[in-house]
Design an enzyme around this catalytic site. Sequence first.
Site, PDB file in Angstrom:
ATOM      1  N   LYS A  94       0.865  -1.177   0.000  1.00  0.00           N
ATOM      2  CA  LYS A  94       0.000   0.000   0.000  1.00  0.00           C
ATOM      3  C   LYS A  94       0.903   1.228   0.000  1.00  0.00           C
ATOM      4  O   LYS A  94       1.872   1.286   0.767  1.00  0.00           O
ATOM      5  CB  LYS A  94      -0.870  -0.031   1.263  1.00  0.00           C
ATOM      6  CG  LYS A  94      -1.913   1.059   1.379  1.00  0.00           C
ATOM      7  CD  LYS A  94      -2.708   0.876   2.684  1.00  0.00           C
ATOM      8  CE  LYS A  94      -3.835   1.866   2.835  1.00  0.00           C
ATOM      9  NZ  LYS A  94      -4.594   1.633   4.101  1.00  0.00           N
ATOM     10  N   SER A 170      -9.371   1.842   3.142  1.00  0.00           N
ATOM     11  CA  SER A 170      -8.458   2.538   2.273  1.00  0.00           C
ATOM     12  C   SER A 170      -7.444   1.629   1.574  1.00  0.00           C
ATOM     13  O   SER A 170      -6.820   2.051   0.595  1.00  0.00           O
ATOM     14  CB  SER A 170      -7.686   3.594   3.075  1.00  0.00           C
ATOM     15  OG  SER A 170      -6.950   2.980   4.103  1.00  0.00           O
ATOM     16  N   SER A 194      -9.600  -0.483   7.523  1.00  0.00           N
ATOM     17  CA  SER A 194      -9.041  -0.289   6.179  1.00  0.00           C
ATOM     18  C   SER A 194      -8.344  -1.495   5.582  1.00  0.00           C
ATOM     19  O   SER A 194      -7.992  -1.470   4.394  1.00  0.00           O
ATOM     20  CB  SER A 194      -8.067   0.892   6.180  1.00  0.00           C
ATOM     21  OG  SER A 194      -8.776   2.096   6.108  1.00  0.00           O
TER      22      SER A 194
END
Lengths: 517, 476
Positions: A94, A170, A194
């Site tokens: 990420k 996210s 997330s």
Amino acid sequence: MMELLRMEAHEIAAAVRAGKLSAREVLEATLEHIASVDGIPGSIGDDPEAEPDKIHAFITLTAERARAQADAVDAKIVAGEDPGPLAGVPFTVKDIFVVEGTPSTAGSRILANYIGPYTATPVERMEAAGGVMLGKVNLDEFTFGSSSESSAFKPTPRNPWDTSRVPGGSSGGSAAAVAAGEGWLSLGTDTAGSIRQPAAFCGVVGLKPTYGRVSRYGLIAFGSSLDTPGPIARSVRDAALMLHVIAGRDPHDATSAAAPVPEYLAALEKDVRGLRVGLSPDYFRIVRAEGGELVEEPLPAEIKQAVLDTAERLANMGVEIVEDVPMPHNRYGIPAYFVIARVEAASNLHRYDGVKYGYRTPDRVADMREMYRKSRGQGFGLQPKLRILMGMYVSAAQYSERYYQRALQVRTLIRRDFEAVFDPEGKYRLDALLTPTTPTAAFPMGAVYGDSVLMQYADQLTVAANHAGVPGISVPVTTDADGLPLGVQLLGRDFDEATLLRLARAVEEGAAFTAKV
Amino acid sequence: MEYEAIIGLETHIQLNTETKIFCNCKADSWGEPPNTNICPVCTGQPGVLPVLNKAVAEKAVLLATAMHAEVRRVSYFDRKNYFYPDLPKGYQITQFDRPIAIGGYLDLPMPEGYTRRVYIIKLHIEEDAGKTKHANGYRLIDFNRCGVPLIEMVTGPDLRSADEAAQYLIRLRQLVRWLGISEGNMEKAHIRCDANVSIRPKGADYLNPKTEIKNVNSIDAVREAIATEIQRQIREVEAGREIHAWTLEWDEDAGVLRKMRSKETEADYRYFREPDLLPLVIDDEWKSQILADFPELPLERRARFMAQYGLPEYDADILTTERALSDYYEAALQAYNGDPKRVSNWVINEVLRLLNERGLSADQLKVTPQYLAMIIRLVDKGTVNTSTGKALVVKVEDTGKPPKQIVEEEGLAQVSDTGALRAICEKIVAANPDEVEKYRGGKTSLIGWFVGQVMRETRGKANPKEVQKILRELLG
Ligand SMILES: [Zn+2]
């Protein structure tokens, strides 16, 4: 090639270590697959609607770096050395983690030109274990969101099960990449859900470890007291494999725990018979404030049913299901999170000021203040700005008692809910709670985005674990009427990811769910 | 009307740890090029985390204990949020409502004879920011100083004159060096001081608006700046004008205070707990480890020197300016095992001169306390005369050889043999008939000149008392 892609990460590593597959061969197959499914990577100012049938998980694909790593793994094999437990396993990161020499953007214009000067501890550990980093995947800007649509890098990721839908967020790029076969593992972060929510939306496994289990060094901070790095994988076994690599004390992170890291893979082999798993009515409804009133809504029947079916299968395996477990403070999780995370976020975002690195306004400015205002005004997107405004407001000296201090008290109460039900001497003596991960399946792109408050309520089932610091895992169990994956969540005791993974493995085994790839 | 000044001092003490407070960069960058002792952590790169350097907490515990403050078992770090280019994270990690220590005081014995007790209202650990410099229309930033450990210590409004304020800094500097927690060099900004100054009619019990003086970086500057400000405030009040809460900057070269900005409202720093650091727990075990070698403090030692050794205040004060010097004195006294005042004279006159000339600290001397005691003994026994003894101090320092060895090698032993001395005296008398005549004519002060001649003849080794006795006899 698809056969290779359908293997699990632990199988890839075993084959590479045994010399049956080369890391380079695995990597090239993966890169070829990425080229066919991912489409253009996210970039600043690009068309959000471009290539609507592609995944767009990536911001930066570091193919050459990956080739060098894969070759190093293969060289070790030739030299008779053990490259480690992730030997030759391609993974994504990420883009909220700093990796030396690669753009580390946080999905924001303000860091679009930032090249990491050091490598985040969990990434470093994965690479040291023989993992091959494919690159950085897209996310909500600074992780602020639940759909990945707030990224400044467009197009944003799409759900591999239905590219008209969001992958969640996210860690949306992470979940989408893993679900689409673009790497076996992804390193995500979870501040309110997330990791778990996008994992549920994309039909993969997402584990939020105990706060302190995995080092945050190199994680670009959102809510520092809530942020937890963790694995996203296609199977529980692979999540366990990855957790073992990234877990453990880090001298660079004072909040990382010295608790011993057990052999998670071995723990999976243990029987679940006799474990106690609770069901809580407080996780079968969404409570939100509307015009000063608390509005209570039951979850969709499909979502609830997925949990009950899972409970029944666990019961058949000898798990004791305990019903009506009260988690009374769960409903305050979101409001408390609004306050705590925003106060921390506003402060964490102070450093992006155009002075040292990142975006600086090209406009002529009269003075320092104007340089700050313009750089931040132009560099940050809507979500960071909203968080900064609210965070500044509620932490102001005259409001701090009313909001921030109260939110911290609520947090303590939420923590006590968990302590009470996990207490080995208490009434419930649970090993885990079984809940839905999300109140809905993946929603269409553009649907909830922009309505910040409503979007946040989507985290109501996951955020309590962040407040309390306890571990949680989302496991895909079925698909809904639209053919979209649904996940269930298991929440466990501090630093007892082993039991959680063991139960998750049982859930996975019993579920009638087939991965997308 | 008679006025009294109300002064409070806010000091920042730079600790002398090897590394910075939250990273492994070298803490002391004095004289080094800008941005050479920096890393991702202290330049506030995205994703970095602070890790507390334990030595910082330990040094704070030492200072707190010396200030008679209570050390908290659990204290916390907080973020102080504000924007400034040399503050790379946009917040300073400091301690706000639960700092490492509570309370405390420092007693200042004033030369006038009274003692001023100054209460400490704040003592906490924090990190330093960088340095900003303006040049050619640019703002240049040096991050070397970012993350250098500081203790901020604030006094109550307890000081009543510029001299008291200076005395506080003198004692504070002495104390931090004594404890070994800071180099305490104000010119190198190891101790930085802001002063809050107001005046009121003598005997009044209210406080008037105060001004804050910044950028005073020597003890003399603090004294001068405060004295100047007190006079200014008196002039203003006498002229019927109000005192405004200004922030003033001391221009040392011009000797004037300049107004920086008015400070009517406090900025809101939005303090909150630093989530990246755990609470700082100083349990009994750690605390007793830290305090295991806690020294006798300068004022205590000063008092003891007066009581135990009967030293005058002047001697006790000088001997306790530095811990190493007072340790030296006591070790020499112990080795000498005689009159404490006699050893004090030797230390204050001979040893201190040597230290000053060579820029050494007492524990670096090759003339060890034991050697000094031997030298004094040699003088006492008459083996060498006093001036040879003094010269010996330097010779031992230069060579590191034991005093006796030098005396033997260089034949420095005093000539006390009456027969030999008498022969030399007779020779001198015979060689100077004019002076003999003058002496006998009544100019008896010439005896000193005769002694000098004999000393020269013996290269200083003659026992001057003996020489004088013989000369008087011969000239008599
Ligand atoms: Zn550093």
